[in-house]
Design a protein around this motif. Structure first.
Motif, PDB file in Angstrom:
ATOM      1  N   TYR A 211       0.832  -1.205   0.000  1.00 50.54           N
ATOM      2  CA  TYR A 211       0.000   0.000   0.000  1.00 50.54           C
ATOM      3  C   TYR A 211       0.869   1.259   0.000  1.00 50.54           C
ATOM      4  O   TYR A 211       1.668   1.482   0.910  1.00 50.54           O
ATOM      5  CB  TYR A 211      -0.918   0.014   1.222  1.00 50.54           C
ATOM      6  N   TYR A 212       0.690   2.095  -1.037  1.00 48.66           N
ATOM      7  CA  TYR A 212       1.411   3.366  -1.144  1.00 48.66           C
ATOM      8  C   TYR A 212       0.486   4.505  -0.715  1.00 48.66           C
ATOM      9  O   TYR A 212      -0.625   4.639  -1.233  1.00 48.66           O
ATOM     10  CB  TYR A 212       1.876   3.579  -2.587  1.00 48.66           C
ATOM     11  N   HIS A 213       0.964   5.328   0.202  1.00 48.38           N
ATOM     12  CA  HIS A 213       0.138   6.417   0.739  1.00 48.38           C
ATOM     13  C   HIS A 213      -0.016   7.561  -0.262  1.00 48.38           C
ATOM     14  O   HIS A 213       0.720   7.663  -1.251  1.00 48.38           O
ATOM     15  CB  HIS A 213       0.728   6.946   2.054  1.00 48.38           C
TER      16      HIS A 213
ATOM     17  N   GLY B 119      -2.836   1.747  -3.799  1.00 50.23           N
ATOM     18  CA  GLY B 119      -2.468   3.069  -3.326  1.00 50.23           C
ATOM     19  C   GLY B 119      -3.654   4.000  -3.377  1.00 50.23           C
ATOM     20  O   GLY B 119      -4.612   3.788  -4.122  1.00 50.23           O
ATOM     21  N   THR B 120      -3.586   5.017  -2.538  1.00 56.12           N
ATOM     22  CA  THR B 120      -4.611   6.062  -2.496  1.00 56.12           C
ATOM     23  C   THR B 120      -4.049   7.331  -3.107  1.00 56.12           C
ATOM     24  O   THR B 120      -2.930   7.738  -2.777  1.00 56.12           O
ATOM     25  CB  THR B 120      -5.038   6.332  -1.042  1.00 56.12           C
ATOM     26  N   SER B 121      -4.810   7.955  -3.996  1.00 53.41           N
ATOM     27  CA  SER B 121      -4.436   9.235  -4.603  1.00 53.41           C
ATOM     28  C   SER B 121      -3.091   9.097  -5.322  1.00 53.41           C
ATOM     29  O   SER B 121      -2.951   8.296  -6.239  1.00 53.41           O
ATOM     30  CB  SER B 121      -4.423  10.337  -3.544  1.00 53.41           C
ATOM     31  N   ALA B 122      -2.065   9.850  -4.896  1.00 56.26           N
ATOM     32  CA  ALA B 122      -0.749   9.695  -5.521  1.00 56.26           C
ATOM     33  C   ALA B 122      -0.256   8.260  -5.390  1.00 56.26           C
ATOM     34  O   ALA B 122       0.452   7.747  -6.259  1.00 56.26           O
ATOM     35  CB  ALA B 122       0.252  10.653  -4.889  1.00 56.26           C
TER      36      ALA B 122
ATOM     37  N   HIS C  75      -7.077   3.338  -5.672  1.00 48.92           N
ATOM     38  CA  HIS C  75      -8.057   3.988  -4.800  1.00 48.92           C
ATOM     39  C   HIS C  75      -7.972   5.506  -4.954  1.00 48.92           C
ATOM     40  O   HIS C  75      -6.989   6.113  -4.567  1.00 48.92           O
ATOM     41  CB  HIS C  75      -7.786   3.561  -3.344  1.00 48.92           C
ATOM     42  N   HIS C  76      -8.995   6.099  -5.564  1.00 50.98           N
ATOM     43  CA  HIS C  76      -9.044   7.563  -5.771  1.00 50.98           C
ATOM     44  C   HIS C  76      -7.755   8.055  -6.445  1.00 50.98           C
ATOM     45  O   HIS C  76      -7.133   9.024  -6.006  1.00 50.98           O
ATOM     46  CB  HIS C  76      -9.259   8.299  -4.437  1.00 50.98           C
ATOM     47  N   SER C  77      -7.362   7.387  -7.513  1.00 52.47           N
ATOM     48  CA  SER C  77      -6.040   7.615  -8.107  1.00 52.47           C
ATOM     49  C   SER C  77      -5.850   9.047  -8.608  1.00 52.47           C
ATOM     50  O   SER C  77      -6.762   9.680  -9.133  1.00 52.47           O
ATOM     51  CB  SER C  77      -5.813   6.630  -9.258  1.00 52.47           C
TER      52      SER C  77
END
Length: 328
Positions: free
Chosen positions: A85-87, A164-167, A197-199
């Protein structure tokens, strides 16, 4: 991000940053608290966690999560899927140990009954893209080669998902692109799929959702403009393939996703200005032969499930189903 500042009026202030005349930035004291790792496998902790260095020369590290129930029950012959998981943070702010991300990853480890590996990566503008992609890829090498007892005891390296979420969603996608030609080198680590997730994607021209949600109070285009300006290589615009996957050579590698059997789950919110970007990338992947599942939630803003724990349960149920189907 501060809730007290209007993002479009002063994006730098909203990001708790000051841009200096030389193009560097000064990050002000972040009002978001950090959390220490939780090594105690008590029932009160959804997951045990610990911090491990990855590359000391780059000061990169990761936080490793294992469901507390798995530790309490003891090592089982049936190992657990791995979610890397990348923040988020637009490649310019945030860190692995923010309380928001720590709680999210702890809960995810429990709800998915999975090992969660959350790597750090260098931030821009000090380290512009592709530095974060390089760090994200290096984290996979760490997992592959690790002698860590938790990895050896609990992780099924043949069942790995990049999320990952966003970035972080952008990062997971680009780490995947970089990995398609080195699958054999990653063995025994095997990527099965992606959970975007919300890329965080963009382009030079505004899309319809960006125009419609120009005054969004969470992550409006005025803020993402600043993020892209700080993280993209100097001299390129938002139609670079790092920000806009629908252009450039990167899209050609998507056909390899399909041939490898990698599946993709795209999760977003209907009130996210980037929702049309996410749909466009999902459409491109499907056109290239990739198996894509899409889930866009009415009333959800950018990163909704990170900030609001009450919104996570249904999403984790959907992700668990995706992982189960992808592992077959």
């Amino acid at each position: 991000m501060s809730e007290q500042k209007t993002p479009s009026a002063d994006p730098y202030a909203y990001l708790n940053m000051v841009r200096n005349p030389d193009g560097s930035v000064t990050r002000l004291l972040n009002n978001l608290p950090c959390a220490a790792a939780t090594p105690d496998p008590s029932p009160q902790n959804p997951a045990v966690s610990k911090d491990v260095p990855v590359n000391q020369s780059k000061s990169t590290w990761l936080r490793l999560y294992v469901p507390s129930s798995a530790v309490i029950d003891g090592v089982s012959s049936k190992k657990l899927p791995v979610v890397v998981y990348y923040h988020g943070g637009g490649f310019v702010i945030c860190s692995v140990d923010l309380q928001l991300f720590h709680d999210f990853c702890s809960e995810m480890a429990r709800e998915l009954n999975a090992v969660v590996v959350s790597p750090s990566y260098r931030l821009a503008p000090e380290h512009r893209l592709p530095a974060a992609y390089e760090d994200g890829t290096e984290a996979l090498e760490w997992i592959k080669n690790s002698d860590d007892e938790w990895i050896k005891s609990y992780a099924d390296l043949s069942n790995v998902y990049l999320m990952g979420t966003s970035a972080g969603g952008n990062l997971a996608y680009n780490v995947g692109l970089r990995s398609v030609d080195s699958v054999s080198e990653l063995s025994p680590l095997q990527i099965r799929g992606f959970i975007l997730h919300h890329s965080f994607f963009g382009a030079k021209e505004r899309c319809e959702s960006e125009i419609k949600l120009a005054n969004d109070q969470v992550c409006p285009p005025a803020v993402t403009d600043v993020m892209w300006d700080l993280c993209l290589p100097i001299g390129v615009d938002r139609d670079h393939e790092y920000s806009n996957p629908t252009v450039g050579d990167g899209s050609e590698n998507l056909e390899k996703f399909g041939r490898l059997g990698w599946k993709v789950m795209s999760i977003g919110g209907e009130l996210d200005p980037m929702i049309d970007r996410q749909r466009d990338v999902a459409k491109l992947m499907r056109k290239k032969g990739v198996d894509v599942a899409e889930q866009y939630i009415d009333g959800a803003v950018h990163g909704a499930e990170i900030k609001d724990a009450s919104k996570r349960k249904n999403m984790f149920v959907s992700i668990a189903s995706f992982i189960s189907s992808s592992a077959q």
